[in-house]
Design a protein around this motif. Structure first.
Motif, mmCIF file in Angstrom:
data_model
loop_
_atom_site.group_PDB
_atom_site.id
_atom_site.type_symbol
_atom_site.label_atom_id
_atom_site.label_comp_id
_atom_site.label_asym_id
_atom_site.label_seq_id
_atom_site.Cartn_x
_atom_site.Cartn_y
_atom_site.Cartn_z
ATOM 1 N N VAL A 201 37.750 -6.554 9.666
ATOM 2 C CA VAL A 201 37.624 -8.135 9.248
ATOM 3 C C VAL A 201 36.793 -7.712 11.382
ATOM 4 N N ASP A 202 36.248 -9.625 11.170
ATOM 5 C CA ASP A 202 35.216 -9.900 11.649
ATOM 6 C C ASP A 202 35.700 -10.370 13.055
ATOM 7 N N ASP A 203 36.892 -10.778 12.643
ATOM 8 C CA ASP A 203 38.168 -11.470 14.117
ATOM 9 C C ASP A 203 39.400 -11.371 13.576
ATOM 10 N N GLU A 204 40.402 -10.039 14.276
ATOM 11 C CA GLU A 204 41.996 -10.025 13.501
ATOM 12 C C GLU A 204 42.433 -11.556 13.526
ATOM 13 N N ARG A 205 42.435 -12.133 14.653
ATOM 14 C CA ARG A 205 43.227 -13.252 14.647
ATOM 15 C C ARG A 205 43.102 -14.502 13.201
ATOM 16 N N ALA A 206 41.889 -14.686 13.110
ATOM 17 C CA ALA A 206 41.357 -16.071 12.506
ATOM 18 C C ALA A 206 41.677 -15.113 11.017
ATOM 19 N N ALA A 207 41.573 -13.659 10.492
ATOM 20 C CA ALA A 207 42.311 -13.288 9.577
ATOM 21 C C ALA A 207 43.523 -13.419 9.269
ATOM 22 N N ILE A 208 44.017 -13.241 10.417
ATOM 23 C CA ILE A 208 45.789 -12.780 10.397
ATOM 24 C C ILE A 208 45.809 -14.712 9.496
ATOM 25 N N LEU A 209 45.555 -15.660 10.351
ATOM 26 C CA LEU A 209 45.187 -17.159 10.223
ATOM 27 C C LEU A 209 45.367 -17.133 8.943
ATOM 28 N N GLN A 210 43.703 -16.824 8.413
ATOM 29 C CA GLN A 210 43.297 -17.547 7.158
ATOM 30 C C GLN A 210 43.965 -16.474 6.090
ATOM 31 N N LEU A 211 44.439 -15.404 5.623
ATOM 32 C CA LEU A 211 45.106 -14.821 4.788
ATOM 33 C C LEU A 211 46.650 -15.846 4.711
ATOM 34 N N ALA A 212 47.392 -16.059 6.209
ATOM 35 C CA ALA A 212 48.258 -17.007 6.374
ATOM 36 C C ALA A 212 48.573 -17.933 5.553
ATOM 37 N N THR A 213 47.032 -19.172 5.501
ATOM 38 C CA THR A 213 47.550 -19.601 4.366
ATOM 39 C C THR A 213 47.582 -20.175 3.496
ATOM 40 N N ASP A 214 46.705 -18.627 2.587
ATOM 41 C CA ASP A 214 47.217 -18.413 1.051
ATOM 42 C C ASP A 214 48.953 -17.490 0.774
ATOM 43 N N GLY A 215 49.445 -17.295 2.429
ATOM 44 C CA GLY A 215 50.527 -16.932 1.836
ATOM 45 C C GLY A 215 50.580 -15.596 1.963
ATOM 46 N N VAL A 216 49.889 -14.809 2.733
ATOM 47 C CA VAL A 216 49.759 -13.983 2.641
ATOM 48 C C VAL A 216 50.345 -12.916 4.005
ATOM 49 N N ARG A 217 51.346 -12.224 4.885
ATOM 50 C CA ARG A 217 51.076 -11.654 5.650
ATOM 51 C C ARG A 217 50.565 -10.781 5.661
ATOM 52 N N VAL A 218 49.852 -9.841 6.977
ATOM 53 C CA VAL A 218 49.081 -8.180 6.880
ATOM 54 C C VAL A 218 49.781 -7.770 8.468
ATOM 55 N N ALA A 219 48.965 -6.877 8.636
ATOM 56 C CA ALA A 219 49.493 -6.508 9.858
ATOM 57 C C ALA A 219 47.769 -6.498 11.303
ATOM 58 N N ALA A 220 48.640 -7.153 12.246
ATOM 59 C CA ALA A 220 47.293 -7.114 13.628
ATOM 60 C C ALA A 220 46.844 -4.889 14.005
ATOM 61 N N GLY A 221 45.480 -4.992 13.761
ATOM 62 C CA GLY A 221 45.330 -3.949 14.328
ATOM 63 C C GLY A 221 45.327 -3.785 15.572
#
Length: 455
Positions: free
Chosen positions: A391-411
């Protein structure tokens, strides 16, 4: 309880969208400008300050809650989450817990419960045999010992059973390493392994992993520092999903044999995915049997709550582990050993594990194909249940997915220094693809969008 002024958050917001607002507050939390336990501005107050709709701020709050950064308490308001749970070690803490607002949690690295074999039948068959005759019986049931030996990567190892893979690694390290010793660990690596090394006061020597496993040149360099042990995952590596190729195993064995320090080192292999991995196991135990301790876990294939793993290696070392266990748990409950033996031989259970293996392989294939079609960076070839997504940016990706109700683990949680170190300069997230129960393609599409999100 302190309340964060709306102006404090608003001053950090450059992009007044849900992701932009969530990212701004996330940065304030990371920088320490706002502290755990502080109350957030109300949705209406912050919306008024920013000149956006309450729905926009509410979506940002939902994203932050989904990422575990804040907690919402209904009419009592929303608060900065306290992530300092002292029950958990630092790296492990970043993977823990389920956020109630998350619709799909792909952060946990655990198997799909619907794909585990049914346990009731196994325990029903095990119950009549589970009476313990003596504290001094062999720690492993003879029937289970025979079944494990048939599946072992080498002959001549003594095999015992313990309470999960991490327990096996912990007990082995306590026998072979002392305060200040060095241990070689894959980078990235499973966070509890990093925490375990820190707890035992061992110095970690990280070696990178590529699409075939540990890089031999990096291992050779690490061996020059006389490590006491090497921790490696030969199959379905967590987090990358990579399985070590036969050629790479041979190259690693050669590097170890050529080094005086390597010949004194103990290798601890963690085959955590075992029977749900589609690839054949390639093991250093077959080439260096007197130096290798092999761990085979049954958590992902048969059930995390069984808490059982097999540990095999040179007889003297395994006997030392067994002797130490007599001052603690002594043996893994024989009821569970009987149940595992049933699960390994019962036709219905064997078929269930085979279906799970095929299902996970299908999810991985469809996920990788969907990422490619969406123009996202291609993950490494993955076995087991996890994928390592650029991903281009870990934190931005995590937050973007959270808006879709999806949680992933930070690399970054999978690195010794919490920094994602990659050859391409991009961040990573770990996605538990095996936990996607429905439309894999739709989830992959959402992750592809998140992979391009910017702070």
């Amino acid at each position: 309880m302190l309340q964060i002024p709306p102006a404090t958050v608003a001053s950090a917001v450059d992009d007044p969208t849900p992701v932009g607002i969530a990212g701004a507050l996330s940065r304030l939390i990371a920088e320490g400008t706002v502290a755990p336990g502080e109350r957030l501005p109300t949705v209406r107050d912050l919306a008024s300050t920013l000149g956006v709709s309450p729905g926009t701020v509410s979506a940002a709050w939902q994203a932050l809650a989904g990422a575990g950064r804040i907690v919402t308490r209904g009419r009592a308001g929303s608060y900065v989450a306290d992530v300092g749970d002292t029950r958990l070690a630092p790296h492990t803490r970043r993977l823990a817990g389920h956020v109630p607002t998350t619709k799909l949690d792909l952060s946990r690295g655990t198997p799909d419960p619907d794909l585990l074999p049914p346990l009731m039948r196994a325990f029903e068959h095990a119950a009549p045999h589970a009476a313990t005759a003596s504290y001094h019986d062999e720690p492993v049931l003879p029937r289970l010992a025979r079944l494990l030996q048939e599946r072992w990567p080498t002959t001549g190892h003594r095999i015992t059973v313990v309470d999960g893979a991490l327990d096996a690694i912990d007990r082995t390290l306590q026998q072979v390493a002392r305060f200040g010793d060095r241990v070689v660990v894959e980078q990235p690596s499973f966070p509890p392994l990093l925490d375990l090394a820190a707890h035992l006061r061992l110095e970690v020597l990280p070696v990178p992993v590529d699409r075939e496993g540990i890089v031999p040149a990096a291992l050779t360099q690490a061996l020059s520092r006389s490590p006491r042990a090497l921790l490696m995952q030969p199959r379905a590596h967590n987090p990358t999903g990579v399985s070590t190729s036969p050629e790479r195993i041979a190259a690693l064995a050669t590097a170890i044999r050529r080094s005086p320090a390597g010949r004194r080192m103990i290798v601890i292999e963690d085959d955590h995915s075992g029977e749900i991995a589609r690839g054949e196991l390639t093991s250093l135990a077959a080439l260096l049997p007197e130096q290798v301790v092999h761990v085979r876990s049954f958590s992902k294939s048969h059930g995390p709550d069984l808490r059982i793993a097999a540990l095999g290696g040179p007889a003297e070392l395994i006997q030392a582990v067994e002797a130490r266990r007599t001052l603690g748990p002594w043996w893994t409950p024989r009821l569970i050993q009987h149940a595992l033996a049933e699960l390994l031989t019962d036709g219905e259970a064997v078929a269930s594990v085979a279906r799970a293996r095929a299902t996970y392989a299908g999810r991985q294939r469809r996920f990788a194909e969907a990422l490619r079609r969406a123009g996202a960076g291609e993950p490494l070839p993955a076995d087991g249940i996890n994928a390592w997504v650029p991903v281009d940016d870990e934190r931005a990706a995590i937050l973007q997915l959270a808006t879709d109700g999806v949680r992933v683990a930070a690399g970054s949680a999978f690195y010794r220094d919490d920094r994602t170190i990659t050859v391409d300069g991009r961040d990573r997230i770990r996605v538990t693809v095996g936990a996607i129960p429905g439309d894999v393609e739709a989830v992959a599409a959402a992750i592809a969008v998140a992979s391009r999100a910017r702070p």
